[in-house]
Design a protein around this motif. Structure first.
Motif, PDB file in Angstrom:
ATOM      1  N   LYS A 170      14.510  23.289   8.922  1.00 17.55           N
ATOM      2  CA  LYS A 170      15.563  24.165   8.385  1.00 17.55           C
ATOM      3  C   LYS A 170      16.973  23.596   8.502  1.00 17.55           C
ATOM      4  O   LYS A 170      17.914  24.208   7.996  1.00 17.55           O
ATOM      5  N   TYR A 171      17.144  22.455   9.167  1.00 21.96           N
ATOM      6  CA  TYR A 171      18.498  22.014   9.504  1.00 21.96           C
ATOM      7  C   TYR A 171      18.944  20.726   8.828  1.00 21.96           C
ATOM      8  O   TYR A 171      19.891  20.088   9.266  1.00 21.96           O
ATOM      9  N   PHE A 227      18.395  31.445  11.103  1.00 25.97           N
ATOM     10  CA  PHE A 227      18.141  30.078  11.562  1.00 25.97           C
ATOM     11  C   PHE A 227      19.450  29.309  11.754  1.00 25.97           C
ATOM     12  O   PHE A 227      19.608  28.574  12.726  1.00 25.97           O
ATOM     13  N   ASP A 228      20.397  29.489  10.834  1.00 29.93           N
ATOM     14  CA  ASP A 228      21.693  28.827  10.993  1.00 29.93           C
ATOM     15  C   ASP A 228      22.416  29.352  12.227  1.00 29.93           C
ATOM     16  O   ASP A 228      23.020  28.586  12.981  1.00 29.93           O
ATOM     17  N   GLY A 274      13.182  26.544  13.922  1.00 28.14           N
ATOM     18  CA  GLY A 274      13.897  26.003  12.769  1.00 28.14           C
ATOM     19  C   GLY A 274      13.801  24.496  12.682  1.00 28.14           C
ATOM     20  O   GLY A 274      13.658  23.929  11.590  1.00 28.14           O
TER      21      GLY A 274
END
Length: 195
Positions: free
Chosen positions: A171-172, A132-133, A166
């Motif tokens: 996720k961020y 995801f990153d 994401g």
């Protein structure tokens, strides 16, 4: 996200990089640093669309290659430069730790980008960053950087879809305050103003 200098990052896979100081120059700031790379380790084929990058070997032996060209090597006291837009890779081609002085110009978002990539590698525990990153960084900063060893379909279709997923999954949050990507037209405008 502002990182005071010096700023050291390591990816858990044998690479340590220290950003030492910023040198203001009329055609863009130059970020000076140094890196330490374990034997056989180095980044895969990648490109900085908007930056030139250089290394001078202080200790050890560096292997390097630009896309479509044969592998080359340099030792202590020798320098190499990768021009913006030229895909390249480098690695420690010796048996001892490779130590280089380095620079990149203009700085743009490189400190944030590499800090985040190294953290994503540590998060995954592998040379490949956490998915995801990686999707966030390679999609958001596609105008500045690209990783050519990732298949084109994955870079252009799967990564953007993973980035959107994401975002939906939240996720961020750790990227809040991330710098805006540099657009190629911004670089041209700055160059014309400094001409």
């Amino acid at each position: 996200m502002n990182y005071p200098l010096p700023h050291t990052i390591e990816n858990g896979n044998g690479e340590t990089l220290t950003f030492l100081r910023l040198i203001e120059e009329p055609d863009g700031d130059r970020l000076v640093g140094e890196n330490f790379v374990a034997p056989t380790i180095g980044p895969p084929m990648h490109v900085h669309w908007l930056q030139d990058e250089g290394f001078t070997v202080l200790n050890g032996r560096i292997g390097y290659q630009t896309l479509g060209q044969p592998e080359r090597f340099a030792g202590p006291g020798e320098s190499i430069v990768f021009k913006r837009g030229v895909p390249h890779r480098f690695w420690n081609a010796g048996t001892e730790t490779l130590h280089c002085s380095s620079w990149i110009k203009p700085t743009n978002t490189i400190v944030f980008f590499l800090t985040s990539i190294f953290e994503a590698q540590k998060k995954s525990g592998k040379p490949q960053p956490e998915i995801f990153d990686a999707a966030y960084l390679l999609t958001r900063y596609a105008s500045e950087y690209d990783m050519l060893e990732i298949p084109r379909f994955v870079r252009k279709v799967i990564m953007p879809l993973t980035y959107q997923l994401g975002r939906l999954l939240g996720k961020y949050k750790h990227f809040e305050g991330a710098p805006e990507p540099i657009k190629p037209h911004q670089v041209l405008e700055a160059q014309m103003l400094n001409a």
